[in-house]
Design an enzyme around this catalytic site. Structure first.
Site, PDB file in Angstrom:
ATOM      1  N   LYS A  65      34.500  35.000  35.511  1.00  0.00           N
ATOM      2  CA  LYS A  65      33.129  34.554  35.229  1.00  0.00           C
ATOM      3  C   LYS A  65      32.214  34.748  36.438  1.00  0.00           C
ATOM      4  CE  LYS A  65      34.497  30.433  33.971  1.00  0.00           C
ATOM      5  NZ  LYS A  65      35.963  30.665  34.064  1.00  0.00           N
ATOM      6  N   THR A  66      32.681  34.334  37.603  1.00  0.00           N
ATOM      7  CA  THR A  66      31.872  34.507  38.815  1.00  0.00           C
ATOM      8  C   THR A  66      31.676  35.981  39.126  1.00  0.00           C
ATOM      9  OG1 THR A  66      32.689  32.408  39.705  1.00  0.00           O
ATOM     10  CG2 THR A  66      31.703  33.959  41.265  1.00  0.00           C
ATOM     11  N   ASP A 110      27.583  27.598  38.076  1.00  0.00           N
ATOM     12  CA  ASP A 110      28.990  27.441  37.728  1.00  0.00           C
ATOM     13  C   ASP A 110      29.250  26.018  37.229  1.00  0.00           C
ATOM     14  OD1 ASP A 110      31.593  28.200  37.377  1.00  0.00           O
ATOM     15  OD2 ASP A 110      32.145  28.055  39.492  1.00  0.00           O
ATOM     16  N   THR A 159      34.210  26.171  31.838  1.00  0.00           N
ATOM     17  CA  THR A 159      35.583  26.188  31.345  1.00  0.00           C
ATOM     18  C   THR A 159      35.740  25.284  30.134  1.00  0.00           C
ATOM     19  OG1 THR A 159      36.143  24.431  32.910  1.00  0.00           O
ATOM     20  CG2 THR A 159      36.555  26.693  33.614  1.00  0.00           C
ATOM     21  N   ARG A 218      43.117  36.236  38.692  1.00  0.00           N
ATOM     22  CA  ARG A 218      43.145  35.511  39.962  1.00  0.00           C
ATOM     23  C   ARG A 218      44.578  35.176  40.365  1.00  0.00           C
ATOM     24  NH1 ARG A 218      39.790  30.221  39.811  1.00  0.00           N
ATOM     25  NH2 ARG A 218      38.074  31.738  39.820  1.00  0.00           N
TER      26      ARG A 218
END
Length: 367
Positions: A65-66, A110, A159, A218
């Site tokens: 997302k980032t 975020d 999330t 990640r």
């Protein structure tokens, strides 16, 4: 680029993660449908010479997302301002931030679902009318002063999309749901990262690491760095399948991606409580962890892997959990679970939505 990242290899993992992020949409691996949709949104906005619609990115942690927010700003050729929902505690904080945005700038917010309610209500107007109303004074003499805000693009990430109020969610022109990655996609992620890190990674080694990465880039990159350490210290630096297996065994990551905490939760659930049902707090005490840690770190993947189910009476182990730990279930253990046994939130999500179902509070009693 590989030299730059290699020089950071021994520094903070977050710095290395940032260096490994793709800078353009064409370099972003996976999420094919989202990439195509975002490309259309961005290209159309550039043709019109206007800021694109606001974008909401929803999905579990570590799916990109980032990175996508940074790519959106890079593709538009505009600055990116980054903040988070918990950092905006008052409406005045948001007003101060929005008033400093330049025209066309991208604001990345975020964990947008954790923003304070007064700021959230101010954001409604800012997103729709590019205006904020600043209240001056208190009590009957308070006055609302409207301030214009330069047209901007808000990229929100969450999330827990289900926690977003409807009025806020409806103001996003494009909503993207990020899915977990397939093993093949993770192998492509690992191959790219290995090139940037200057790591000699074989296709078999990438396959082994990717199969244990929980469908999350990640985690795949983190495991790659740890396997690289093992290969450099105990081998010749080349990551093959046997080296990857040996390294991940040292770091207690099994063939399905379960780590030490996951095994502790399953072991307590099976050996101490006969497979359940057992309440979250009781289970957390048994593994010497906080309930929030068990619920948000271990439980989502165990639910998605089909080894744990949430029922109105508590957490219950599935037959797959008994088989994975090589234990024989007692006669009282359930052999299958119907939708009537599973917690309502989890059942409606197919037990796979860790962003909404697995993180939600099932409300079962702490037995």
């Amino acid at each position: 680029m590989s030299e730059l990242v290699s020089s950071l290899a021994d520094d903070d993992d977050e710095i290395v993660d940032a260096a490994l992020r793709p800078k353009r949409l064409e370099d972003f691996v996976g999420q094919e449908r989202v990439r195509e949709q975002l490309s259309l949104v961005i290209d159309a906005a550039k043709r019109r010479g206007r800021a694109p619609d606001h974008v909401l990115l929803a999905g579990s942690p570590g799916l990109g997302k980032t990175t996508l927010a940074m790519i959106i700003a890079a593709e538009l050729g505009t600055p990116l301002r980054i903040t988070s929902g918990p950092a905006i505690e008052r409406a005045g904080d948001l007003a101060a931030l929005l008033s400093t945005l330049a025209e066309g700038e991208v604001l990345f917010l975020d964990e947008i679902h954790r923003m304070a309610r007064p700021a959230e209500e101010m954001l409604y107007v800012a997103m729709e009318d590019f205006r904020v109303d600043v209240v001056v004074g208190k009590g009957p003499g308070a006055t609302a002063i409207p301030l214009d805000v330069a047209p901007f693009t808000l990229v929100g990430a969450t999330t827990r999309a289900g926690m977003l109020p409807g009025p806020l969610r409806d103001r996003f022109g494009f909503v993207a749901r990020l899915d977990f990655y397939t093993p093949a996609e993770l192998e492509r992620v690992l191959a790219r990262s290995a090139t940037l890190l200057g790591v000699d990674l074989t296709p078999e080694g990438a396959e082994e690491i990717g199969s244990r990465a929980r469908g999350t880039p990640r985690i795949a990159n983190r495991l790659l760095r740890r396997v690289r350490d093992y290969a450099e210290v105990r081998a010749d630096g080349r990551i093959t399948r046997p080296i990857a297996r040996a390294a991940l065994d040292v770091y207690e990551v099994d063939e399905l991606g379960l780590d030490r905490l996951d095994h502790a939760v399953l072991d307590a659930l099976l050996r101490r409580f006969g497979g359940g049902p057992v309440g979250l707090t009781t289970l957390a005490v048994a593994v010497a962890e906080e309930p929030e840690t068990v619920e948000t770190v271990a439980e989502p993947f165990l639910v998605r892997a089909g080894m744990l189910a949430r029922t109105p009476r508590g957490r219950v182990a599935t037959p797959a959990a008994w088989a994975h730990l090589g234990l024989r279930p007692p006669p009282t253990a359930p052999t299958s679970l119907s939708l009537f046994d599973i917690d309502g939130d989890a059942a409606s999500s197919g037990l796979g939505d860790t962003a909404d179902a697995a993180f939600s509070n099932s409300g079962e009693p702490d037995t």
